[in-house]
Design an enzyme around this catalytic site. Sequence first.
Site, PDB file in Angstrom:
ATOM      1  NE  ARG A   1      -2.470  -1.187   3.640  1.00  0.00           N
ATOM      2  CZ  ARG A   1      -1.753  -0.269   4.573  1.00  0.00           C
ATOM      3  NH1 ARG A   1      -1.926   0.850   4.233  1.00  0.00           N
ATOM      4  NH2 ARG A   1      -1.334  -0.930   5.466  1.00  0.00           N
TER       5      ARG A   1
ATOM      6  CE1 TYR B   1       0.472  -6.116  -1.821  1.00  0.00           C
ATOM      7  CE2 TYR B   1      -0.693  -4.004  -0.963  1.00  0.00           C
ATOM      8  CZ  TYR B   1      -0.217  -5.402  -0.804  1.00  0.00           C
ATOM      9  OH  TYR B   1      -0.323  -6.196   0.366  1.00  0.00           O
TER      10      TYR B   1
ATOM     11  CE  LYS C   1      -5.990  -3.520   4.846  1.00  0.00           C
ATOM     12  NZ  LYS C   1      -6.053  -4.120   5.832  1.00  0.00           N
TER      13      LYS C   1
ATOM     14  CG  HIS D   1      -6.943  -2.525  10.395  1.00  0.00           C
ATOM     15  ND1 HIS D   1      -5.841  -2.188  10.338  1.00  0.00           N
ATOM     16  CD2 HIS D   1      -7.250  -3.659   9.465  1.00  0.00           C
ATOM     17  CE1 HIS D   1      -5.119  -2.910   9.480  1.00  0.00           C
ATOM     18  NE2 HIS D   1      -5.849  -3.936   8.964  1.00  0.00           N
TER      19      HIS D   1
ATOM     20  CB  SER E   1      -0.985  -3.961   7.621  1.00  0.00           C
ATOM     21  OG  SER E   1      -2.039  -3.252   7.286  1.00  0.00           O
TER      22      SER E   1
ATOM     23  CB  CYS F   1       0.705  -6.488  13.718  1.00  0.00           C
ATOM     24  SG  CYS F   1       1.897  -5.129  13.627  1.00  0.00           S
TER      25      CYS F   1
ATOM     26  CB  THR G   1      -3.849 -13.895   9.262  1.00  0.00           C
ATOM     27  OG1 THR G   1      -4.002 -12.770   8.504  1.00  0.00           O
ATOM     28  CG2 THR G   1      -4.353 -15.082   8.362  1.00  0.00           C
TER      29      THR G   1
ATOM     30  CG  ASP H   1      -7.423  -7.011   6.989  1.00  0.00           C
ATOM     31  OD1 ASP H   1      -6.789  -6.475   7.861  1.00  0.00           O
ATOM     32  OD2 ASP H   1      -7.673  -6.350   5.929  1.00  0.00           O
TER      33      ASP H   1
ATOM     34  NE  ARG I   1      -0.028  -8.615   2.213  1.00  0.00           N
ATOM     35  CZ  ARG I   1      -0.671  -8.208   3.349  1.00  0.00           C
ATOM     36  NH1 ARG I   1      -1.704  -8.860   3.962  1.00  0.00           N
ATOM     37  NH2 ARG I   1      -0.131  -7.123   3.890  1.00  0.00           N
TER      38      ARG I   1
HETATM   39  O1  SAT Z   1      -3.825  -3.237   2.263  1.00  0.00           O
HETATM   40  S1  SAT Z   1      -3.647  -4.686   2.195  1.00  0.00           S
HETATM   41  O2  SAT Z   1      -5.058  -5.350   2.225  1.00  0.00           O
HETATM   42  O3  SAT Z   1      -3.206  -5.110   0.902  1.00  0.00           O
HETATM   43  C1  SAT Z   1      -2.945  -5.394   3.314  1.00  0.00           C
HETATM   44  C2  SAT Z   1      -2.552  -4.800   4.639  1.00  0.00           C
HETATM   45  O4  SAT Z   1      -2.170  -3.537   4.477  1.00  0.00           O
HETATM   46  O5  SAT Z   1      -3.355  -5.108   5.414  1.00  0.00           O
HETATM   47 MN    MN Z   2      -5.128  -5.132   7.151  1.00  0.00          MN
END
Ligand code: SAT
Ligand code: MN
Length: 596
Positions: free
Chosen positions: A73, A201, A210, A230, A252, A254, A257, A281, A380
């Site tokens: 991102r 991406y 997002k 989030h 993100s 951290c 998942t 997420d 990913r």
């Molecule tokens: O923004 S993404 O969904 O590509 C991944 C993330 O930053 O959580």
């Molecule tokens: Mn995320």
Amino acid sequence: MKLQDLKHAELKKWVEEIANLTKPEAIVVADGSAEHYQQLVDEMVASGLATPLNPEKKPGCIAFFSDPSDVARLENRTYIASETQEAAGPTNNWIDPKELKKTMTALYDGCMKGRTLYVIPFSMGPVGSDIAKIGVEITDSPYVVANMMIMTRVGTDVLDAIGKKGEFVKGVHSKVQLDLENRYICHFPEDNMIYSLNSGYGGNVLLGKKCFALRIASYQAWKQNWLAEHMLILGIEKPNGEIKYITGAFPSACGKTNLAMLIPPETYTKKGYKVTTVGDDIAWIRPGKDGRLYAINPENGFFGVAPGTNMKSNPNALASTRKNTIFTNVVYVPKTGTVWWEGLDKNPPTDAEDWKGNKWYGGMTDADGNIIKGANPNSRFTSPAINCPSISPEFENPEGVPISAIIFGGRRAKAAPLVYEAYNWQHGVFVGSIMASETTAAATGAVGVVRHDPMAMLPFCGYNMADYFAHWLAMGKKLSNPPKIFNVNWFRLDDNGNFIWPGFGDNMRVLDWILQRCEDVVDAVDTPIGYMPKPDDINLEGLDFTKDQLVSILDCDKDTWKQEAQEIENFYTTKFGDTLPKELYEELAALKKRLV
Ligand code: SAT
Ligand code: MN
């Protein structure tokens, strides 16, 4: 499906307008069918964009490699173009929406020449549910269509659900030339609209994720009295069959998942504990009639970080990637038709291609003797949620699941203890607002720099963050039975730079304490920052971890926290000044007082 098949007049008109502007060669409406998915994959393979994997070892899977300049991102090119700069607030990039639309219209002019324009009708949340919302993304990237078909619910039933007049969020994406100078990710909250350009991406282009489910949805949630966060959502099934749900906000990369899919240690499984995954997420959270909060996961798949995912850290994620998965920017092993990434196992391939397509083998070094990684650190996997062995039976429940606890957590080498509990909702909002975390490879820029990331929403809040805090405070006042709020930190380092807490499945031991606090069956120690566990109340059975080690991360060092409080004050005053809700300044003053 074709343009003529669209029955919603406004939708059809908008697609025609965008097509007139971008001038594609053809228009295809995604119908969500397996046939269409396969057709997209075949096209990507034929044009060299994707590599099919071994149908026996990795059925239905492909590997995809992005441009090396386009792997994460891009926060400094992400805009919240609210009508006024004040509405976007001090934490967002802002451009006047009229000006930005003009810039984007000029850049979109003819940008799809020679390409196919795809129209993707998608639902965030179970189709037809009261909480679900519908979006339509226009894109010229088959990779985006295929990913959206995994990450969201795509198909003709979505078109049926909006009928002839229903509301939907509009998103336009074009890869064009991947030109960095003109890369834009734009949100127009008042128009329910997203424009993305010059990236391929994930978070920049899978507009349901997002862009819609957090940035646009957080704005909608503010206006409509709910929360778009989030956060992961997990269920803990106790031996008596009762299930308690926890949501957790972490920045993100951290470990959301991993936490969402955790397998408890044996001391728990043998008693009959089980963890189920509702989401990893994003959570859309609403107050229920009973005064509790209810959460749904608006997504339909996982866009997880590959490196570090293995049979020990997250077997459920690994199982999710066994079939029908898109791998992005991992190592490709031509001989076996499989993929690899750092941390998958201890046997890296000896004859492979790294994510940039160069010849690569495990242990390869550069001229200076530094290890060359085969997979991009932000590589990913995109996997369907139904692949996940721990997926919750409530995953499709349109009402959502009732939340007992909310966890905030960052990546902090020092300062933040393993876990502490907020005194009450208002203090909990303060705890969320002071979250800080070391940056990761999920966004471009330096990695490992501590930054304030309130509620893990810094890059995702679609309106003024001071208003967002006020919204959180107001939400608490409306709940007769609010969840308890906690802060956790799995990432404390010792003096040699090693993680102290084992993390992963053993985080269950902390969740267990959290649930016991929610049920009011265990005492706690009152410290200046909040309630902390008595060391004896964290179950260490079967773990090679001493009480002393535990005590070392259940600390509240007053000098460290005095500095922390100063940092918070700087953040509050320089970013928000007197726009910040006074309750948060009161909480800061109370913290300082407790630290004297
Ligand atoms: O923004 S993404 O969904 O590509 C991944 C993330 O930053 O959580
Ligand atoms: Mn995320």
